[in-house]
Design a protein around this motif. Structure first.
Motif, PDB file in Angstrom:
ATOM      1  N   LEU A 255      74.623  78.224  14.123  1.00  0.00           N
ATOM      2  CA  LEU A 255      73.423  77.639  13.549  1.00  0.00           C
ATOM      3  C   LEU A 255      72.174  78.045  14.315  1.00  0.00           C
ATOM      4  O   LEU A 255      71.102  78.220  13.735  1.00  0.00           O
ATOM      5  N   ILE A 256      72.322  78.211  15.638  1.00  0.00           N
ATOM      6  CA  ILE A 256      71.174  78.606  16.448  1.00  0.00           C
ATOM      7  C   ILE A 256      70.621  79.950  15.986  1.00  0.00           C
ATOM      8  O   ILE A 256      69.406  80.179  15.986  1.00  0.00           O
ATOM      9  N   LEU A 257      71.520  80.860  15.577  1.00  0.00           N
ATOM     10  CA  LEU A 257      71.100  82.197  15.165  1.00  0.00           C
ATOM     11  C   LEU A 257      70.200  82.170  13.934  1.00  0.00           C
ATOM     12  O   LEU A 257      69.366  83.050  13.741  1.00  0.00           O
ATOM     13  N   ILE A 258      70.370  81.122  13.085  1.00  0.00           N
ATOM     14  CA  ILE A 258      69.569  81.061  11.864  1.00  0.00           C
ATOM     15  C   ILE A 258      68.548  79.930  11.905  1.00  0.00           C
ATOM     16  O   ILE A 258      67.838  79.701  10.931  1.00  0.00           O
ATOM     17  N   PHE A 259      68.494  79.249  13.024  1.00  0.00           N
ATOM     18  CA  PHE A 259      67.615  78.076  13.140  1.00  0.00           C
ATOM     19  C   PHE A 259      66.255  78.509  13.661  1.00  0.00           C
ATOM     20  O   PHE A 259      66.155  79.027  14.761  1.00  0.00           O
ATOM     21  N   VAL A 260      65.221  78.342  12.864  1.00  0.00           N
ATOM     22  CA  VAL A 260      63.888  78.773  13.279  1.00  0.00           C
ATOM     23  C   VAL A 260      62.936  77.581  13.199  1.00  0.00           C
ATOM     24  O   VAL A 260      62.515  77.182  12.125  1.00  0.00           O
ATOM     25  N   MET A 261      62.676  77.023  14.373  1.00  0.00           N
ATOM     26  CA  MET A 261      61.745  75.907  14.453  1.00  0.00           C
ATOM     27  C   MET A 261      60.943  76.027  15.726  1.00  0.00           C
ATOM     28  O   MET A 261      61.390  76.644  16.686  1.00  0.00           O
ATOM     29  N   SER A 262      59.810  75.436  15.736  1.00  0.00           N
ATOM     30  CA  SER A 262      58.990  75.477  16.943  1.00  0.00           C
ATOM     31  C   SER A 262      59.102  74.172  17.691  1.00  0.00           C
ATOM     32  O   SER A 262      59.350  73.126  17.096  1.00  0.00           O
ATOM     33  N   ALA A 263      58.938  74.214  19.004  1.00  0.00           N
ATOM     34  CA  ALA A 263      58.946  73.001  19.819  1.00  0.00           C
ATOM     35  C   ALA A 263      57.776  72.127  19.421  1.00  0.00           C
ATOM     36  O   ALA A 263      56.708  72.615  19.100  1.00  0.00           O
ATOM     37  N   CYS A 264      58.028  70.824  19.460  1.00  0.00           N
ATOM     38  CA  CYS A 264      57.027  69.910  18.920  1.00  0.00           C
ATOM     39  C   CYS A 264      56.385  69.021  19.976  1.00  0.00           C
ATOM     40  O   CYS A 264      55.858  67.957  19.654  1.00  0.00           O
ATOM     41  N   SER A 265      56.451  69.401  21.231  1.00  0.00           N
ATOM     42  CA  SER A 265      55.855  68.572  22.270  1.00  0.00           C
ATOM     43  C   SER A 265      54.404  68.978  22.485  1.00  0.00           C
ATOM     44  O   SER A 265      54.110  70.023  23.036  1.00  0.00           O
ATOM     45  N   ASN A 266      53.471  68.135  21.999  1.00  0.00           N
ATOM     46  CA  ASN A 266      52.064  68.431  22.129  1.00  0.00           C
ATOM     47  C   ASN A 266      51.257  67.163  22.016  1.00  0.00           C
ATOM     48  O   ASN A 266      51.780  66.106  21.714  1.00  0.00           O
ATOM     49  N   SER A 267      49.982  67.241  22.237  1.00  0.00           N
ATOM     50  CA  SER A 267      49.116  66.080  22.169  1.00  0.00           C
ATOM     51  C   SER A 267      48.246  66.170  20.929  1.00  0.00           C
ATOM     52  O   SER A 267      47.770  67.235  20.571  1.00  0.00           O
ATOM     53  N   ASP A 268      47.998  65.020  20.261  1.00  0.00           N
ATOM     54  CA  ASP A 268      47.130  65.022  19.105  1.00  0.00           C
ATOM     55  C   ASP A 268      45.701  64.695  19.528  1.00  0.00           C
ATOM     56  O   ASP A 268      45.394  64.551  20.698  1.00  0.00           O
ATOM     57  N   SER A 269      44.827  64.583  18.501  1.00  0.00           N
ATOM     58  CA  SER A 269      43.410  64.420  18.784  1.00  0.00           C
ATOM     59  C   SER A 269      43.102  63.092  19.455  1.00  0.00           C
ATOM     60  O   SER A 269      42.043  62.920  20.038  1.00  0.00           O
ATOM     61  N   SER A 270      44.000  62.124  19.367  1.00  0.00           N
ATOM     62  CA  SER A 270      43.752  60.825  19.982  1.00  0.00           C
ATOM     63  C   SER A 270      44.449  60.712  21.332  1.00  0.00           C
ATOM     64  O   SER A 270      44.685  59.624  21.825  1.00  0.00           O
ATOM     65  N   ASN A 271      44.797  61.853  21.903  1.00  0.00           N
ATOM     66  CA  ASN A 271      45.395  61.920  23.236  1.00  0.00           C
ATOM     67  C   ASN A 271      46.790  61.319  23.316  1.00  0.00           C
ATOM     68  O   ASN A 271      47.244  60.970  24.392  1.00  0.00           O
ATOM     69  N   LYS A 272      47.459  61.188  22.189  1.00  0.00           N
ATOM     70  CA  LYS A 272      48.852  60.757  22.200  1.00  0.00           C
ATOM     71  C   LYS A 272      49.739  61.984  22.367  1.00  0.00           C
ATOM     72  O   LYS A 272      49.426  63.058  21.870  1.00  0.00           O
ATOM     73  N   THR A 273      50.831  61.795  23.053  1.00  0.00           N
ATOM     74  CA  THR A 273      51.800  62.872  23.215  1.00  0.00           C
ATOM     75  C   THR A 273      52.819  62.784  22.090  1.00  0.00           C
ATOM     76  O   THR A 273      53.438  61.744  21.889  1.00  0.00           O
ATOM     77  N   SER A 274      52.980  63.860  21.351  1.00  0.00           N
ATOM     78  CA  SER A 274      53.924  63.892  20.245  1.00  0.00           C
ATOM     79  C   SER A 274      55.291  64.365  20.741  1.00  0.00           C
ATOM     80  O   SER A 274      55.392  65.381  21.427  1.00  0.00           O
ATOM     81  N   LEU A 275      56.315  63.613  20.403  1.00  0.00           N
ATOM     82  CA  LEU A 275      57.690  63.964  20.760  1.00  0.00           C
ATOM     83  C   LEU A 275      58.533  64.067  19.501  1.00  0.00           C
ATOM     84  O   LEU A 275      58.511  63.172  18.649  1.00  0.00           O
ATOM     85  N   SER A 276      59.294  65.127  19.392  1.00  0.00           N
ATOM     86  CA  SER A 276      60.220  65.292  18.288  1.00  0.00           C
ATOM     87  C   SER A 276      61.603  64.806  18.731  1.00  0.00           C
ATOM     88  O   SER A 276      62.139  65.270  19.733  1.00  0.00           O
ATOM     89  N   VAL A 277      62.147  63.857  17.970  1.00  0.00           N
ATOM     90  CA  VAL A 277      63.453  63.267  18.294  1.00  0.00           C
ATOM     91  C   VAL A 277      64.415  63.507  17.133  1.00  0.00           C
ATOM     92  O   VAL A 277      64.103  63.189  15.984  1.00  0.00           O
ATOM     93  N   ALA A 278      65.571  64.072  17.429  1.00  0.00           N
ATOM     94  CA  ALA A 278      66.597  64.321  16.419  1.00  0.00           C
ATOM     95  C   ALA A 278      67.722  63.306  16.598  1.00  0.00           C
ATOM     96  O   ALA A 278      68.358  63.254  17.647  1.00  0.00           O
ATOM     97  N   GLU A 279      67.952  62.488  15.577  1.00  0.00           N
ATOM     98  CA  GLU A 279      69.053  61.527  15.614  1.00  0.00           C
ATOM     99  C   GLU A 279      70.229  62.080  14.826  1.00  0.00           C
ATOM    100  O   GLU A 279      70.062  62.699  13.784  1.00  0.00           O
ATOM    101  N   VAL A 280      71.430  61.828  15.323  1.00  0.00           N
ATOM    102  CA  VAL A 280      72.635  62.429  14.754  1.00  0.00           C
ATOM    103  C   VAL A 280      72.940  61.901  13.356  1.00  0.00           C
ATOM    104  O   VAL A 280      73.540  62.585  12.537  1.00  0.00           O
ATOM    105  N   THR A 281      72.532  60.663  13.063  1.00  0.00           N
ATOM    106  CA  THR A 281      72.674  60.086  11.729  1.00  0.00           C
ATOM    107  C   THR A 281      71.709  58.920  11.634  1.00  0.00           C
ATOM    108  O   THR A 281      71.095  58.525  12.635  1.00  0.00           O
ATOM    109  N   ARG A 282      71.538  58.365  10.453  1.00  0.00           N
ATOM    110  CA  ARG A 282      70.720  57.162  10.277  1.00  0.00           C
ATOM    111  C   ARG A 282      71.679  55.971  10.243  1.00  0.00           C
ATOM    112  O   ARG A 282      72.546  55.895   9.392  1.00  0.00           O
ATOM    113  N   SER A 283      71.512  55.044  11.185  1.00  0.00           N
ATOM    114  CA  SER A 283      72.491  53.973  11.317  1.00  0.00           C
ATOM    115  C   SER A 283      71.873  52.707  11.893  1.00  0.00           C
ATOM    116  O   SER A 283      71.020  52.768  12.788  1.00  0.00           O
ATOM    117  N   VAL A 284      72.314  51.553  11.394  1.00  0.00           N
ATOM    118  CA  VAL A 284      71.922  50.261  11.968  1.00  0.00           C
ATOM    119  C   VAL A 284      72.339  50.203  13.429  1.00  0.00           C
ATOM    120  O   VAL A 284      71.749  49.483  14.230  1.00  0.00           O
TER     121      VAL A 284
END
Length: 334
Positions: A14-43
């Motif tokens: 999957l890595i060979l075909i996976f094309v995404m950019s890292a998402c760690s950056n700051s927005d205009s309001s000085n918040k740090t953006s973090l991308s979080v991948a959860e394995v499934t949606r669960s209570v």
């Protein structure tokens, strides 16, 4: 071991075909953006959603981009290929990656759930259920090689039951189709997550009679992890993330299940709030939610024992090699 190799083969393919950019950056309001991948949606992951909805991440100056990546292999692929900064997935995946000689190890730094999240459901009422009642029964289990299956079989063996010889065990049904297969088939027992177990009870299609989490003891079932390089380069951000999770864990521990359900209900739009509340209460009663983010050595060793019993431990990895407790310990001591 075949499942380990298959897992890693899927990840690196999957890595060979996976094309995404890292998402760690700051927005205009000085918040740090973090991308979080959860394995499934669960209570099962209620504290994570609470941290978002109650504004605990926002209080720390963090903006969370949460994505559901549906499966351990895809989640680890996303993390390894920089498609996410942090992953929420089972700790066994970090061991699989380590066994293949990763140059940038995946480090477990904040535990979210501390027990297996599945329940034993019977088709008929079993008011005086004993584990030995399973002998000779038709049992619909989870997918072979996954943590639910490994924990399920580990518990049965601890109860003196050989899953392969003492049961009519089926493990050939896809995860998404297990509930329907149990409902329409002639199986007597099944291993289910919430909220499906509570839905079955409400509709009269099954009865929850035991918790695999209670029976198996503490294990790092779902943990936030990141590349070692990310933790080194983003120490303050990781501390803020862990602090928000800890606030949420404490809030869930002290809060009524109904209120928790109302807070996280936007993540489960097709599920009635009373079912979500029942699921939360069942997990709270089983002690499934971790009350702090520390993944201790005893839990790590229990995980390895379960994997080893299932023949899925590729190598013995010390707790200190893939677990960082310093971040969580600092947050708790504040």
């Amino acid at each position: 071991m075949k499942n380990v190799r298959r897992f890693m083969s899927i990840v690196f393919s999957l890595i060979l075909i996976f094309v995404m950019s890292a998402c760690s950056n700051s927005d205009s309001s000085n918040k740090t953006s973090l991308s979080v991948a959860e394995v499934t949606r669960s209570v099962f992951y209620a504290p994570q959603y609470v941290a978002i909805e109650k504004g605990f991440f926002e209080e720390e100056g963090l903006e969370i981009d949460l994505k559901t990546t549906w499966g351990g292999d895809k989640t680890m692929t996303t993390l390894v290929s920089d498609g996410a900064d942090i992953a929420l997935v089972g700790s066994e995946t970090s061991i699989y990656v380590h066994a293949r000689g990763a140059n940038d190890p995946i480090i477990n730094f904040a535990q979210l759930t501390q027990k297996d999240g599945t329940f034993l459901v019977s088709k008929e009422p079993k008011p005086n259920f004993k584990w030995e009642d399973l002998r000779g029964s038709k049992f619909l289990g989870q997918r072979k090689g996954g943590m639910p299956q490994m924990v399920g079989e580990y518990v049965l063996k601890q109860k003196g039951i050989d899953p392969q010889s003492d049961l009519e065990l089926s493990q050939n049904v896809d995860f998404a189709n297990i509930p329907n297969a149990f409902q329409t088939g002639d199986y007597e027992y099944v291993q289910l997550f919430e909220p499906t177990a509570s839905v079955f009870e409400k509709e009269g299609n099954g009865h929850v009679i035991a918790s695999f989490g209670e029976a198996s003891g503490k294990v790092p079932y779902t943990v936030f992890m990141a590349k070692q390089s990310f933790l080194e380069d983003n120490k303050e951000t990781t501390e803020k993330f862990t602090r928000a999770i800890y606030k949420a864990q404490q809030w869930v521990e002290k809060t009524d299940a109904t209120e928790v359900a109302e807070v996280i209900s936007p993540y489960f739009e097709d599920t009635d709030v009373d079912i979500i509340a029942s699921s939360v209460e069942r997990y709270k009663s089983a002690g499934a939610f971790a009350t702090d983010p520390i993944l201790d050595e005893e839990e790590w060793n229990n995980l390895k024992a379960i994997m080893d019993e299932a023949g899925e431990l590729p190598e013995d990895v010390d707790h200190g090699t893939l677990v960082n407790t310093q971040i969580a310990e600092k947050i708790i001591s504040e």
